[in-house]
Every structure is written in structure tokens, then in C-alpha cells.
Design an enzyme around this catalytic site. Sequence first.
Site, PDB file in Angstrom:
ATOM      1  N   ASP A   1     -13.728  -3.391  -1.413  1.00  0.00           N
ATOM      2  CA  ASP A   1     -13.600  -3.098   0.020  1.00  0.00           C
ATOM      3  C   ASP A   1     -14.986  -3.222   0.629  1.00  0.00           C
ATOM      4  O   ASP A   1     -15.932  -2.570   0.174  1.00  0.00           O
ATOM      5  CB  ASP A   1     -13.055  -1.682   0.239  1.00  0.00           C
ATOM      6  CG  ASP A   1     -11.644  -1.513  -0.303  1.00  0.00           C
ATOM      7  OD1 ASP A   1     -10.913  -2.521  -0.336  1.00  0.00           O
ATOM      8  OD2 ASP A   1     -11.276  -0.390  -0.690  1.00  0.00           O
TER       9      ASP A   1
ATOM     10  N   ASP B   1       0.884  -1.166   0.000  1.00  0.00           N
ATOM     11  CA  ASP B   1       0.000   0.000   0.000  1.00  0.00           C
ATOM     12  C   ASP B   1       0.922   1.215   0.000  1.00  0.00           C
ATOM     13  O   ASP B   1       1.668   1.431   0.967  1.00  0.00           O
ATOM     14  CB  ASP B   1      -0.876   0.012   1.251  1.00  0.00           C
ATOM     15  CG  ASP B   1      -1.912  -1.104   1.236  1.00  0.00           C
ATOM     16  OD1 ASP B   1      -2.410  -1.428   0.150  1.00  0.00           O
ATOM     17  OD2 ASP B   1      -2.211  -1.654   2.309  1.00  0.00           O
TER      18      ASP B   1
END
Length: 250
Positions: free
Chosen positions: A130, A11
Site C-alpha cells: 500500500d 475486501d
Amino acid sequence: MLAKRIIPCLDVKDGRTVKGVNFVDLRDAGDPVELAWQYSQQGADELVFLDITATHEKRKTTIELVKAVAKQINIPFTIGGGINELKDAEILLHAGADKISINSAAVRNPALIDELARSFGRQFVVVAVDTRVVDGENFVYLRGGRDKTDIRTEDWVKEAEQRGAGEILLTSMDHDGTKNGFDNTLLRQINETINIPLIASGGAGKQAHFVDVFQQANVDAALAASVFHYGEILIPELKETLRTNGIVVR
């Protein structure tokens, strides 16, 4: 039986690898180029690179950093963040991507999945989802987990497959960064509704969690970040543990 895959995830924010809990409280986890090289050497099966603020900041993925990472590895490389049109995907392909990951843009414009699959092939298109539980149901979230939608996760995953997604990368926001284990119940439920590979994300804290997610949810791959970045789990040892538990790995 296809071998299960272990996938570290970078990330990236402002050129650095970061990691948080439940998508907030980000802390530095190192140089993405250095980490990518380490994972390639350790025997990771693939690598995922997510420019986590590209969509929120309305910009494209950092191409020069992608190129630098791609030069360090010899494993399949998936890139996501800020991909809104075919041209964005094409640029990333030339920068070294084997696959691209789309999330918010796909929900806002589902036809983008069809276009990408037609232009580059299904195997190139990973739809990242998500998800968070609200009042007992899982809903899709956008912009790095900032915005709730009214779309049920299971409905969206089915639509993504129908439109041409080659894989689903499912991140449980409730489990993300907690190190309490993957959301095996949700993953099993989703896996039973689709016919394409499912990548589990969110919650890995120890080797047993990987054993559990493969045995209980039968996912195709398990993705993790901080446990790999901070050296809490080493990939060669993890694969040995999986083999010991009868799970086929590369």
C-alpha cells in the site's frame, strides 16, 4: 506474450464484502461467497480475498469464510490478512488458497518472505504494497493504510523481489476508490525496476482505465473491486474491450 489478467478483489470485514475510498468510509458490497461464484462464472482470471481488518485487530483470517469461497470457484485464489508466520500460510493453503498475500507482516519481518518462498515456492507468495505520495515521494503504509513508514515504495518492492516474492500487488492509496484511473506513472516506474509480475490496484472506474494501465504501464494484471461488485463493469465486456484494443487476455 503472456495474457493479461483481470482480478476482482473481495475486501472482507465482519464476513461481508466492503469498499471505501482512499481506504476509509467503507460500505457494504455484498456476500463474498455469492460474489466469488459470480466472478468465477463471468470469466475472472483469479480472485483475491483480503481480510482487511485482521492485522489491525491482531487476529487471523476468517478460515471458515475462506473455505466457503474456495468451494465456489475454479480459478486461482489469493488470500491475505493477518498472516504473520508459516503456520498461518499453511492453514490457508489447506483452506483452499493457491497463493497468499502478505503486507504489514512482511515489512515488519522481511525474512518472512524468504521463509514462505523456501517452504511453498515463489509462485505462492504475493507481496502486497500500500503506497501513498508524501512530499512528492511514494512511501509504504501498513495496517490497512493506517501507519506510514519511512520506507520508499520502490526500495521495498526491489527487496521483496530479492527475498522471494513471486508477484507484487501494488495499491495506490491516493487512487483507491476514486474511480479516476490507476496510477500509471508509478506503476510503469515500479514495473521497470522488477522482473516479477506486477498487479495494479487502486482507481479503476471504467473500461478505458484497464486499457490505459495495460498499454501505459504494461502491468501483468489489473485488480478492481467496486466496479465489479456493483455491476458497473462486467468482466466479459471488459475482456472484449481489451481484445479490441489489441491487449491479449484469456
